[in-house]
Design a protein around this motif. Structure first.
Motif, PDB file in Angstrom:
ATOM      1  N   GLN A  29       0.832  -1.197   0.000  1.00  0.00           N
ATOM      2  CA  GLN A  29       0.000   0.000   0.000  1.00  0.00           C
ATOM      3  C   GLN A  29       0.871   1.253   0.000  1.00  0.00           C
ATOM      4  O   GLN A  29       0.573   2.236  -0.663  1.00  0.00           O
ATOM      5  CB  GLN A  29      -0.905  -0.021   1.234  1.00  0.00           C
ATOM      6  CG  GLN A  29      -1.709   1.220   1.466  1.00  0.00           C
ATOM      7  CD  GLN A  29      -2.471   1.142   2.779  1.00  0.00           C
ATOM      8  OE1 GLN A  29      -2.632   0.072   3.366  1.00  0.00           O
ATOM      9  NE2 GLN A  29      -2.946   2.270   3.246  1.00  0.00           N
ATOM     10  N   SER A  30       1.960   1.217   0.762  1.00  0.00           N
ATOM     11  CA  SER A  30       2.863   2.371   0.812  1.00  0.00           C
ATOM     12  C   SER A  30       4.279   1.922   1.131  1.00  0.00           C
ATOM     13  O   SER A  30       4.496   0.891   1.763  1.00  0.00           O
ATOM     14  CB  SER A  30       2.386   3.396   1.840  1.00  0.00           C
ATOM     15  OG  SER A  30       2.524   2.902   3.146  1.00  0.00           O
ATOM     16  N   THR A  65       9.905   1.549   5.610  1.00  0.00           N
ATOM     17  CA  THR A  65       8.622   1.085   6.131  1.00  0.00           C
ATOM     18  C   THR A  65       7.713   0.704   4.977  1.00  0.00           C
ATOM     19  O   THR A  65       7.479   1.508   4.071  1.00  0.00           O
ATOM     20  CB  THR A  65       7.955   2.178   6.988  1.00  0.00           C
ATOM     21  OG1 THR A  65       8.862   2.547   8.030  1.00  0.00           O
ATOM     22  CG2 THR A  65       6.667   1.691   7.595  1.00  0.00           C
ATOM     23  N   LEU A  66       7.219  -0.533   5.013  1.00  0.00           N
ATOM     24  CA  LEU A  66       6.316  -1.048   3.996  1.00  0.00           C
ATOM     25  C   LEU A  66       4.985  -1.379   4.654  1.00  0.00           C
ATOM     26  O   LEU A  66       4.954  -2.018   5.702  1.00  0.00           O
ATOM     27  CB  LEU A  66       6.900  -2.309   3.357  1.00  0.00           C
ATOM     28  CG  LEU A  66       8.332  -2.233   2.846  1.00  0.00           C
ATOM     29  CD1 LEU A  66       8.853  -3.615   2.511  1.00  0.00           C
ATOM     30  CD2 LEU A  66       8.414  -1.334   1.643  1.00  0.00           C
ATOM     31  N   LYS A  67       3.874  -0.968   4.022  1.00  0.00           N
ATOM     32  CA  LYS A  67       2.547  -1.260   4.571  1.00  0.00           C
ATOM     33  C   LYS A  67       1.716  -1.966   3.516  1.00  0.00           C
ATOM     34  O   LYS A  67       1.801  -1.641   2.326  1.00  0.00           O
ATOM     35  CB  LYS A  67       1.845   0.030   4.989  1.00  0.00           C
ATOM     36  CG  LYS A  67       2.498   0.705   6.160  1.00  0.00           C
ATOM     37  CD  LYS A  67       1.709   1.923   6.592  1.00  0.00           C
ATOM     38  CE  LYS A  67       2.399   2.564   7.788  1.00  0.00           C
ATOM     39  NZ  LYS A  67       1.620   3.667   8.332  1.00  0.00           N
ATOM     40  N   GLU A 137       8.934  -3.046   9.003  1.00  0.00           N
ATOM     41  CA  GLU A 137      10.001  -2.054   9.087  1.00  0.00           C
ATOM     42  C   GLU A 137      11.338  -2.758   8.921  1.00  0.00           C
ATOM     43  O   GLU A 137      11.621  -3.741   9.594  1.00  0.00           O
ATOM     44  CB  GLU A 137       9.945  -1.322  10.424  1.00  0.00           C
ATOM     45  CG  GLU A 137      10.820  -0.106  10.489  1.00  0.00           C
ATOM     46  CD  GLU A 137      10.582   0.706  11.749  1.00  0.00           C
ATOM     47  OE1 GLU A 137      11.597   1.124  12.348  1.00  0.00           O
ATOM     48  OE2 GLU A 137       9.418   0.913  12.127  1.00  0.00           O
ATOM     49  N   LEU A 138      12.148  -2.231   8.010  1.00  0.00           N
ATOM     50  CA  LEU A 138      13.443  -2.813   7.697  1.00  0.00           C
ATOM     51  C   LEU A 138      14.551  -1.805   7.974  1.00  0.00           C
ATOM     52  O   LEU A 138      14.410  -0.619   7.671  1.00  0.00           O
ATOM     53  CB  LEU A 138      13.524  -3.196   6.212  1.00  0.00           C
ATOM     54  CG  LEU A 138      12.493  -4.186   5.692  1.00  0.00           C
ATOM     55  CD1 LEU A 138      12.481  -4.179   4.182  1.00  0.00           C
ATOM     56  CD2 LEU A 138      12.814  -5.572   6.205  1.00  0.00           C
ATOM     57  N   HIS A 139      15.636  -2.294   8.524  1.00  0.00           N
ATOM     58  CA  HIS A 139      16.847  -1.486   8.625  1.00  0.00           C
ATOM     59  C   HIS A 139      17.686  -1.838   7.402  1.00  0.00           C
ATOM     60  O   HIS A 139      17.699  -2.981   6.966  1.00  0.00           O
ATOM     61  CB  HIS A 139      17.622  -1.805   9.906  1.00  0.00           C
ATOM     62  CG  HIS A 139      18.901  -1.062   9.999  1.00  0.00           C
ATOM     63  ND1 HIS A 139      18.959   0.265  10.333  1.00  0.00           N
ATOM     64  CD2 HIS A 139      20.169  -1.448   9.747  1.00  0.00           C
ATOM     65  CE1 HIS A 139      20.210   0.665  10.302  1.00  0.00           C
ATOM     66  NE2 HIS A 139      20.970  -0.362   9.953  1.00  0.00           N
ATOM     67  N   TYR A 140      18.358  -0.864   6.837  1.00  0.00           N
ATOM     68  CA  TYR A 140      19.230  -1.153   5.701  1.00  0.00           C
ATOM     69  C   TYR A 140      20.509  -0.348   5.794  1.00  0.00           C
ATOM     70  O   TYR A 140      20.589   0.655   6.510  1.00  0.00           O
ATOM     71  CB  TYR A 140      18.515  -0.900   4.368  1.00  0.00           C
ATOM     72  CG  TYR A 140      18.050   0.521   4.133  1.00  0.00           C
ATOM     73  CD1 TYR A 140      18.839   1.421   3.433  1.00  0.00           C
ATOM     74  CD2 TYR A 140      16.819   0.944   4.605  1.00  0.00           C
ATOM     75  CE1 TYR A 140      18.415   2.711   3.218  1.00  0.00           C
ATOM     76  CE2 TYR A 140      16.384   2.236   4.389  1.00  0.00           C
ATOM     77  CZ  TYR A 140      17.184   3.122   3.683  1.00  0.00           C
ATOM     78  OH  TYR A 140      16.761   4.398   3.464  1.00  0.00           O
ATOM     79  N   ARG A 141      21.518  -0.798   5.083  1.00  0.00           N
ATOM     80  CA  ARG A 141      22.838  -0.180   5.157  1.00  0.00           C
ATOM     81  C   ARG A 141      22.937   1.045   4.257  1.00  0.00           C
ATOM     82  O   ARG A 141      23.403   2.090   4.650  1.00  0.00           O
ATOM     83  CB  ARG A 141      23.898  -1.210   4.763  1.00  0.00           C
ATOM     84  CG  ARG A 141      25.318  -0.738   4.980  1.00  0.00           C
ATOM     85  CD  ARG A 141      26.310  -1.849   4.755  1.00  0.00           C
ATOM     86  NE  ARG A 141      26.258  -2.794   5.863  1.00  0.00           N
ATOM     87  CZ  ARG A 141      26.814  -3.977   5.872  1.00  0.00           C
ATOM     88  NH1 ARG A 141      27.440  -4.414   4.793  1.00  0.00           N
ATOM     89  NH2 ARG A 141      26.732  -4.763   6.930  1.00  0.00           N
ATOM     90  N   THR A 142      22.515   0.901   3.003  1.00  0.00           N
ATOM     91  CA  THR A 142      22.602   1.985   2.034  1.00  0.00           C
ATOM     92  C   THR A 142      21.674   1.692   0.869  1.00  0.00           C
ATOM     93  O   THR A 142      21.107   0.601   0.783  1.00  0.00           O
ATOM     94  CB  THR A 142      24.061   2.162   1.537  1.00  0.00           C
ATOM     95  OG1 THR A 142      24.138   3.301   0.687  1.00  0.00           O
ATOM     96  CG2 THR A 142      24.557   0.940   0.804  1.00  0.00           C
ATOM     97  N   PHE A 143      21.511   2.643  -0.032  1.00  0.00           N
ATOM     98  CA  PHE A 143      20.787   2.410  -1.270  1.00  0.00           C
ATOM     99  C   PHE A 143      21.438   3.196  -2.402  1.00  0.00           C
ATOM    100  O   PHE A 143      22.156   4.164  -2.166  1.00  0.00           O
ATOM    101  CB  PHE A 143      19.293   2.756  -1.143  1.00  0.00           C
ATOM    102  CG  PHE A 143      18.977   4.212  -0.977  1.00  0.00           C
ATOM    103  CD1 PHE A 143      18.900   5.074  -2.055  1.00  0.00           C
ATOM    104  CD2 PHE A 143      18.732   4.736   0.293  1.00  0.00           C
ATOM    105  CE1 PHE A 143      18.600   6.419  -1.889  1.00  0.00           C
ATOM    106  CE2 PHE A 143      18.423   6.072   0.475  1.00  0.00           C
ATOM    107  CZ  PHE A 143      18.368   6.917  -0.631  1.00  0.00           C
TER     108      PHE A 143
END
Length: 147
Positions: A29-30, A65-67, A137-143
């Protein structure tokens, strides 16, 4: 010829590399949290009282954050619960693609070393007729951004 109008933000796809292959795990959704910021350090120079030096230190990234509507059978949720149950983090790479009206990628973000940080479900309320929403909710290093 370049497009004269900015792209719409509601036609996108999220693709997890290494977490199942069900298409239900690509529909959200978002998506929020694609942001980068340079943290700084202030240095006060002796004898210079008019200003302080502000120096860049490192980049930092917010959580992704993914919903979506609550899904019962999901490899993505299994990846989340496996992380929470065993505390063995299995980082993955994911791609977020902003699509044009033909479904072709306009811009993509390659999110590196993402791992589950939080899972939650919306409140259950008998006075509202809304669907149950799960938030991942995900933590990530970089994009990196690819156009």
């Amino acid at each position: 010829m370049p497009d004269l109008y900015p792209p719409v933000s509601f036609y996108y796809l999220v693709s997890f590399n290494g977490v199942g292959d069900k298409t239900i795990d690509t529909r959200f959704q978002s998506v929020s949290g694609l942001s980068a910021e340079v943290t700084t350090e202030t240095y006060k120079e002796g004898g210079e009282n008019r200003f302080e030096h502000i120096l860049p230190v490192r980049s930092s990234y917010s959580n992704l954050t993914l919903k979506r509507g609550l899904v019962k059978d999901s490899d993505l949720i299994k990846w989340f619960t496996d992380t929470f149950d065993t505390m063995q983090v299995q980082p993955v790479t994911l791609d977020i693609l902003l699509l044009n009206e033909e479904g072709e990628p306009l811009v993509s973000w390659n999110v590196v070393h993402a791992w589950p940080k939080k899972w939650s479900v919306s409140d259950f309320d008998a006075e509202k007729s809304s669907i149950a929403i799960e938030t991942l909710e995900l933590h990530y290093r970089t994009f990196s951004i690819n156009s």
